[in-house]
Motif scaffolding. Structure first.
Motif, PDB file in Angstrom:
ATOM      1  N   TYR A  51      76.899  16.314 -79.288  1.00  0.00           N
ATOM      2  CA  TYR A  51      76.236  17.194 -78.331  1.00  0.00           C
ATOM      3  C   TYR A  51      76.570  18.667 -78.537  1.00  0.00           C
ATOM      4  O   TYR A  51      76.005  19.524 -77.851  1.00  0.00           O
ATOM      5  N   VAL A  52      77.465  18.985 -79.460  1.00  0.00           N
ATOM      6  CA  VAL A  52      77.860  20.384 -79.637  1.00  0.00           C
ATOM      7  C   VAL A  52      77.251  21.015 -80.883  1.00  0.00           C
ATOM      8  O   VAL A  52      77.333  22.228 -81.063  1.00  0.00           O
ATOM      9  N   GLN A  53      76.622  20.222 -81.730  1.00  0.00           N
ATOM     10  CA  GLN A  53      76.026  20.779 -82.933  1.00  0.00           C
ATOM     11  C   GLN A  53      74.921  19.858 -83.424  1.00  0.00           C
ATOM     12  O   GLN A  53      74.962  18.643 -83.184  1.00  0.00           O
ATOM     13  N   PRO A  54      73.916  20.418 -84.101  1.00  0.00           N
ATOM     14  CA  PRO A  54      72.859  19.571 -84.663  1.00  0.00           C
ATOM     15  C   PRO A  54      73.458  18.656 -85.728  1.00  0.00           C
ATOM     16  O   PRO A  54      74.137  19.116 -86.644  1.00  0.00           O
ATOM     17  N   ILE A  55      73.221  17.381 -85.600  1.00  0.00           N
ATOM     18  CA  ILE A  55      73.832  16.437 -86.528  1.00  0.00           C
ATOM     19  C   ILE A  55      72.997  15.173 -86.575  1.00  0.00           C
ATOM     20  O   ILE A  55      72.369  14.790 -85.576  1.00  0.00           O
ATOM     21  N   ASN A  56      72.950  14.533 -87.717  1.00  0.00           N
ATOM     22  CA  ASN A  56      72.229  13.268 -87.865  1.00  0.00           C
ATOM     23  C   ASN A  56      73.009  12.176 -87.145  1.00  0.00           C
ATOM     24  O   ASN A  56      74.137  11.839 -87.528  1.00  0.00           O
ATOM     25  N   ILE A  57      72.424  11.636 -86.075  1.00  0.00           N
ATOM     26  CA  ILE A  57      73.125  10.685 -85.223  1.00  0.00           C
ATOM     27  C   ILE A  57      73.556   9.452 -85.989  1.00  0.00           C
ATOM     28  O   ILE A  57      74.724   9.029 -85.929  1.00  0.00           O
TER      29      ILE A  57
ATOM     30  N   GLU B  12      66.956   5.660 -72.977  1.00  0.00           N
ATOM     31  CA  GLU B  12      66.965   5.080 -74.321  1.00  0.00           C
ATOM     32  C   GLU B  12      67.598   6.028 -75.338  1.00  0.00           C
ATOM     33  O   GLU B  12      68.350   5.599 -76.222  1.00  0.00           O
ATOM     34  N   GLU B  13      67.296   7.320 -75.210  1.00  0.00           N
ATOM     35  CA  GLU B  13      67.912   8.295 -76.116  1.00  0.00           C
ATOM     36  C   GLU B  13      69.421   8.347 -75.908  1.00  0.00           C
ATOM     37  O   GLU B  13      70.195   8.456 -76.867  1.00  0.00           O
ATOM     38  N   LEU B  14      69.855   8.262 -74.650  1.00  0.00           N
ATOM     39  CA  LEU B  14      71.286   8.277 -74.358  1.00  0.00           C
ATOM     40  C   LEU B  14      71.972   7.044 -74.938  1.00  0.00           C
ATOM     41  O   LEU B  14      73.047   7.151 -75.548  1.00  0.00           O
ATOM     42  N   LEU B  15      71.369   5.876 -74.759  1.00  0.00           N
ATOM     43  CA  LEU B  15      71.959   4.641 -75.281  1.00  0.00           C
ATOM     44  C   LEU B  15      72.050   4.700 -76.805  1.00  0.00           C
ATOM     45  O   LEU B  15      73.052   4.260 -77.396  1.00  0.00           O
ATOM     46  N   PHE B  16      71.019   5.237 -77.434  1.00  0.00           N
ATOM     47  CA  PHE B  16      70.986   5.312 -78.894  1.00  0.00           C
ATOM     48  C   PHE B  16      72.014   6.309 -79.422  1.00  0.00           C
ATOM     49  O   PHE B  16      72.700   6.054 -80.416  1.00  0.00           O
ATOM     50  N   LYS B  17      72.142   7.427 -78.741  1.00  0.00           N
ATOM     51  CA  LYS B  17      73.022   8.503 -79.195  1.00  0.00           C
ATOM     52  C   LYS B  17      74.480   8.237 -78.835  1.00  0.00           C
ATOM     53  O   LYS B  17      75.397   8.588 -79.579  1.00  0.00           O
ATOM     54  N   GLY B  18      74.713   7.617 -77.680  1.00  0.00           N
ATOM     55  CA  GLY B  18      76.079   7.430 -77.216  1.00  0.00           C
ATOM     56  C   GLY B  18      76.607   8.697 -76.572  1.00  0.00           C
ATOM     57  O   GLY B  18      75.861   9.647 -76.306  1.00  0.00           O
TER      58      GLY B  18
END
Length: 383
Positions: A146-152, A134-140
């Motif tokens: 995946y390389v820096q903290p960022i608001n998805i 579910e996290e993968l589907l939400f994040k894409g």
């Protein structure tokens, strides 16, 4: 490919990692981005001077080549004058504009490669795979996330606005950006469904011809793709419309205003989003091997359907069902069994991809967990 062709093109959506890949692979090459307005103006005003300035370089990477399409004609003359494999690496994020010029000027001199966002296997190898489906589907799967903290949600929303709408306006004149934004959301809501131009036009408040135009632009920008029905060797009573999918599930979730990964456990679009994810992974697998996707779906007028059908060769088709449930059930094979009976292939193996975490063999069919799609594809390739 750079050892065989004078020009290598890396195509794909914005932010899929094309520039990083090119720079890492061809570290000794000069790099120029036509995204920069000053550079673009300089190159456009004097193309011959530009090419002369890089003539002694080992090679050159030209990013966003579609911004100055007239360069293709000059490039043709250069590669014809002196054959040098790997001389130019060109990068583009608008398939429509790139291919139009390539077919006019560089046919036979160029190889086209497609880079989509990260695969599950790539994320796993880099120890970046989210802890849940579910996290993968939400994040894409766009690398930047995946390389820096960022608001998805903020990044995906900005991606849609900044890239998609800008790219579309470059190709065609859209005066009503609001209508286009509504149109993309309607496409997201139809993920995994048959593409009905008249219905989509009615709901979006635009003409069917405009729908066709906007669909083609979203395809050219690597946001959506279509899968055609498979009807070889079957009766004429088959569905002939295509189905629509998105390359990235994070984009779907953003367009549907899904707020969190947890929402995907019970969201009514969960099945369609998971199906889009699996189909996209199959596309990535094929493109990463420089192969055509060769994926179809099958549906008859009675509503019997196979989610994905992989054509191994002209007369061999492999059926694949996609199930978003996390627990294996006998019902997963219902459509496969119906298809086998209709196709007269009861003894052939079928496959299921589901949202669970175990691979298994059941009644001569195989079931694969969502994070083992690459094993499924390898098996189909080599069987």
């Amino acid at each position: 490919m750079a050892e065989q062709f004078p020009v290598v093109a890396i195509l794909g959506p914005r932010q899929s990692g094309k520039t990083t890949l090119a720079k890492e692979t061809f570290a000794g090459y000069a790099y120029i981005s036509l995204e920069d307005i000053d550079t673009r103006t300089m190159v456009r005003n004097d193309p011959r001077k530009f090419f002369a300035s890089v003539a002694q370089e080992k090679g050159i990477i030209i990013d966003e080549m579609q911004e100055v399409p007239e360069l293709f004609s000059y490039m043709q003359g250069i590669v014809d004058e002196a054959y040098r494999p790997g001389r130019f690496i060109i990068i583009g994020s608008q398939n429509f504009l790139m291919l139009e010029k390539i077919t006019q000027t560089l046919a036979g001199r160029i190889v086209l490669l497609t880079l989509l966002p990260l695969t599950v296997q790539e994320l796993s190898d880099a120890k970046l795979l989210p802890s849940s489906l579910e996290e993968l589907l939400f994040k894409g799967c766009y690398p930047r996330l995946y390389v820096q903290p960022i608001n998805i949600q903020a990044w995906l929303s900005s991606y849609i606005t900044t890239y998609i709408e800008r790219d579309v306006r470059q190709i065609i004149n859209i005066s009503d950006v609001v209508s286009f934004g509504r149109f993309i959301k309607l496409c997201a809501a139809r993920t995994g469904n048959l593409l009905n131009y008249a219905e989509l036009a009615r709901d979006a408040g635009i003409s069917p011809n405009t729908v066709k135009s906007w669909i083609s632009i979203l395809e050219a920008s690597y946001i959506i793709f279509q899968i055609n029905p498979y009807f070889k060797n079957f009766s004429k009573r088959m569905i002939k419309s295509s189905k629509i999918y998105f390359y990235d599930t994070g984009i779907i979730c953003s367009l549907l205003n899904i707020k969190s990964a947890h929402d995907l456990y019970t969201h009514p679009m969960r099945g369609a989003i998971f199906e889009s994810f699996v189909i996209s992974e199959m596309y990535k697998y094929r493109y990463n091997k420089h192969l055509k996707p060769d994926l179809y779906f099958w549906r008859d007028v009675q509503g019997h359907e196979i989610d994905a059908a992989f054509e191994k060769n002209f007369d061999t088709i492999v059926p694949i069902e996609i199930k978003s449930g996390m627990t294996f059930r006998d019902s997963f094979y219902k459509s496969l069994n119906i298809w086998k009976k209709i196709a007269g292939l009861q003894d052939e193996k079928g496959y299921v991809v589901y949202a669970g975490d175990k691979n298994m063999v059941y009644k001569e069919n195989e079931i694969f967990a969502w994070d083992n799609i690459i094993k499924l594809m390898d098996q189909m390739e080599n069987s």
